[in-house]
Design an enzyme around this catalytic site. Structure first.
Site, mmCIF file in Angstrom:
data_model
loop_
_atom_site.group_PDB
_atom_site.id
_atom_site.type_symbol
_atom_site.label_atom_id
_atom_site.label_comp_id
_atom_site.label_asym_id
_atom_site.label_seq_id
_atom_site.Cartn_x
_atom_site.Cartn_y
_atom_site.Cartn_z
ATOM 1 N N ASP A 23 24.548 11.633 -35.031
ATOM 2 C CA ASP A 23 25.922 12.107 -34.934
ATOM 3 C C ASP A 23 26.084 13.419 -35.690
ATOM 4 O O ASP A 23 25.123 14.169 -35.831
ATOM 5 C CB ASP A 23 26.871 11.026 -35.478
ATOM 6 C CG ASP A 23 28.183 10.961 -34.709
ATOM 7 O OD1 ASP A 23 28.926 11.965 -34.721
ATOM 8 O OD2 ASP A 23 28.461 9.921 -34.093
ATOM 9 N N HIS A 50 33.301 13.091 -37.355
ATOM 10 C CA HIS A 50 32.944 12.172 -36.280
ATOM 11 C C HIS A 50 31.852 11.193 -36.706
ATOM 12 O O HIS A 50 31.950 9.975 -36.472
ATOM 13 C CB HIS A 50 32.503 12.981 -35.063
ATOM 14 C CG HIS A 50 32.332 12.207 -33.803
ATOM 15 N ND1 HIS A 50 31.165 11.539 -33.498
ATOM 16 C CD2 HIS A 50 33.157 12.005 -32.749
ATOM 17 C CE1 HIS A 50 31.286 10.955 -32.316
ATOM 18 N NE2 HIS A 50 32.490 11.222 -31.833
ATOM 19 N N SER A 62 33.205 7.116 -28.184
ATOM 20 C CA SER A 62 32.488 7.324 -29.442
ATOM 21 C C SER A 62 32.812 6.223 -30.436
ATOM 22 O O SER A 62 32.004 5.902 -31.311
ATOM 23 C CB SER A 62 32.863 8.680 -30.054
ATOM 24 O OG SER A 62 32.227 9.731 -29.397
#
Length: 669
Positions: free
Chosen positions: A120, A193, A505
């Protein structure tokens, strides 16, 4: 140190490594993925690293002519230009039925001794979600590393966050110098994220988490006792992209380090498997017994938008949960109270201010001031004194937290009519609004998120995708505290330690965390068995006792929307029967796709293989038939199930088909 040459991605037979060459037209260096036959290494070399380095050095400056020389080597299998993949951006354990003293959590030891590799944007190591208090020493089998870099040192890794690596050479070769951007040239997270997905999969318990007063409670990941290893492969470049070479290196090192599960909330445009870095890396992981969970993509609601559709990947779509955020709207002195959606991030109490129903020219005038389309807001309600608004809309579920940068409230059309009637019939209409309400147990839930990509897969439509649905809407998880998240007013952004975000996600790490729990409970289960357990025990009925609906259509969804259903962890612990799949069966499937020997070698990393049969009927837990305007067609599906229950059992096969279908028989041996 970051490694330019990935070691051991396809451990048994061949490796990938990125090199730079010059394009004749521009002279700009370009990165390629070069696939070499590992078994062809000359005996004079002690390691494949030495062989690859020698090969590149012997070609001196890598012009296009030199790249052509590589193609002529007998050990060369394939070369592909660099490509780029994209991101798809605490209550969920309760929603999923995970309990401290019952079911999968205690049975699995909460994921103890398992290690999840997350590919990520990096991680924020200071977050309480990655606190290692009470954790035993890192398993001796772990071979990972903690790399240093910009604002990241060895002390940040601990017994919870066992490793952190950063891979940017592919990105820097093609696009930019990371050090010249705002991103960190290190495992530290810049956009948040990666911290969000990591804490969702395996975050430690954090008391008092909240998003500006909403969703207050204890934040905890799916597998809270599992360890996290971050492999940063995404960097800021106007948008967040991942170079294929960086992803391959990241997956390679994750395999070499010894992760048990991989979670990838990113995807590349669907290509044949031998050209897709995640499909190739996931097959290498499969051979090592590593479960791989990937996002289905955020390109819904249209068909054929699925990403990560390889059958050895568990492809996860996004669903809602039974939690909403709201404001209480009270008219006058309590004549009427309604609840509307709002995620306004301030503890604001609007008390007895005038409320007006604006229409016609006044609506048009106000819309021009606030850049609203008069036609879109016609018949809606504007609360002007607080520079906010009450909107009557049946689309509240599509609004995200960042849309509420001013004190807006959305009420459903039925309540909107009540508000309108009150205003029209009152001489001095007033309103009071109290924000920061969190509602639990809302119905119906789950629903298929509007953005969640739908099947079938363009490259492999004979396998039903997505596999499963998991929570992916308004998920509260870790956020970098120095990164502005929500706009407030006209110019400012607010900071937060925990943010509410939606996307596949978010659903991907939910499935990865649950797979970790199952793997911890059943150490002898294969990745296919774990996926099967999750799929065959999934729920297709929502909390309103109806079939899971599609947010867009408002009617019952289909397996192309939600796969086999919404994940149910406690049922998955004891599925009774599983559809297991051996490596050879995947090879037979590739043969059924008419892949060449070279394509199969590239995809699987196996130089020596054979096609026992060329079939598209994989031993998968789901079934799909493709009809091309054929009036009558007969299809035979063959499945072999493995009993994983204690003792012997008797099962009765039942087939339910649409009215237009007829099944001849269902036999078992």
């Amino acid at each position: 140190m970051e490694r330019l040459i990935p070691l051991g991605l396809i451990i048994s037979l061949f490796l990938f490594f990125p090199i730079a060459t010059s394009l004749p037209a521009s002279g700009r260096p370009r990165t390629y993925i070069i696939n070499m036959d590992k078994s062809a290494m000359p005996a004079a070399f002690s390691s494949h690293h030495d062989w690859y380095t020698s090969t590149l050095s012997s070609l001196a400056v890598l012009s296009q002519a030199h790249l052509d020389q590589l193609h002529e080597l007998s050990s060369h299998l394939a070369t592909y230009p660099e490509t780029f993949g994209h991101l798809y951006t605490t209550y969920t354990p309760t929603f999923l039925g995970l309990r401290k003293h019952y079911g999968l959590w205690p049975a699995s030891g909460f994921g103890d001794d398992m290690i999840i590799g997350v590919l990520d944007t990096g991680i924020w190591p200071e977050s309480e979600s990655f606190n290692d208090e009470g954790f035993p020493p890192v398993p001796e089998r772990w071979r990972g590393a903690c790399e240093t870099g910009t604002e990241f040192n060895l002390s940040y890794c601990n017994r919870k966050m066992t490793g952190a690596r950063s891979f940017s050479k592919g990105m820097q070769q093609e696009k930019q110098n990371i050090s010249k951007t705002n991103d960190y040239d290190s495992p530290r997270d810049f956009i948040s994220h990666g911290s969000h997905t990591s804490s969702t999969a395996a975050g430690s318990s954090v008391v008092g988490a909240e998003y500006f007063g909403y969703a207050k409670g204890k934040a905890i990941g799916m597998a809270p006792k599992a360890r996290i290893a971050m492999y940063k492969v995404l960097f800021f470049d106007e948008s967040y992209d991942a170079a294929a070479t960086d992803v391959l290196v990241g997956m390679d090192l994750a395999i070499e380090d010894g992760v048990d599960v991989m979670s990838l909330s990113l995807g590349f445009i669907e290509t044949p498997f031998d050209e897709n870095p995640i499909a190739i890396g996931a097959f290498a992981a499969l051979k090592k017994g590593i479960f791989v969970s990937c996002s289905a993509g955020n390109n819904g609601p249209h068909a054929y938008t699925i990403l990560n559709g390889a059958p050895w990947i568990t492809t996860v779509g996004a669903g809602t949960i039974d939690r909403e955020f709201a404001a209480h709207v009270t008219l006058g002195d309590g004549e009427l109270t309604v609840i509307g959606k709002s995620v306004y991030p301030e503890n604001l109490f609007v008390s007895n201010v005038p409320i007006y129903f604006l229409h016609g020219n006044r609506t048009k005038e106000l819309c021009e001031i606030y850049s609203l389309d008069p036609e879109e807001v016609a018949g809606k309600y504007i609360l002007s004194e607080a520079v906010g608004a009450i909107f009557s809309s049946d689309e509240a579920q599509f609004f995200r937290p960042t849309d509420f940068f001013k004190p807006f409230v959305l009420v459903n059309p039925k309540d909107g009519d009540l508000v309108k009637d009150y205003i029209i019939n009152s001489k001095n209409a007033t309103v009071s609004i109290r924000f920061l309400a969190t509602l639990l147990g809302t119905k119906p839930a789950p629903q298929v998120a509007d953005f969640s990509s739908r099947g079938p897969d363009r490259i492999s439509p004979w396998i039903l995708k997505p596999d499963i649905l998991a929570p992916g809407v308004d998920i509260l998880a870790d956020w970098t505290p120095n990164r502005g998240f929500v706009p407030i007013g006209d110019h400012d952004y607010l900071l937060t330690d925990y943010a509410i975000v939606s996307g596949t996600s978010m659903s991907c790490p939910h499935a990865a965390g649950i797979a970790t729990l199952l793997k911890s409970t059943h150490r002898d289960w294969s990745s296919a068995a774990i996926r099967s357990a999750m799929m065959t025990t999934a729920d297709v009925i929502d909390n309103a006792n109806g079939r899971i609906i599609d947010m867009i259509t408002g009617v019952a969804g289909t397996p192309l929307d939600f796969g086999t259903g919404h994940i149910n962890p406690n049922k998955a612990i004891d599925p009774g029967l599983v559809y297991d799949i051996e490596i050879q069966e995947y090879i037979n499937y590739l043969c059924g796709l008419n892949y060449t020997s070279k394509q199969i070698r590239t995809t699987t990393g196996m130089r020596h293989f054979k096609c026992d049969s060329a079939t598209l009927d994989l031993n998968y837990p789901s079934f799909i038939i493709l009809l091309n305007n054929t009036k009558t067609i007969s299809i035979t599906f063959r499945r072999e199930l493995t009993n994983v229950a204690e003792g012997s059992s008797v099962y009765r096969a039942v087939v339910r088909t649409p009215d237009s279908f007829r099944h001849e028989s269902c036999s078992a041996t």
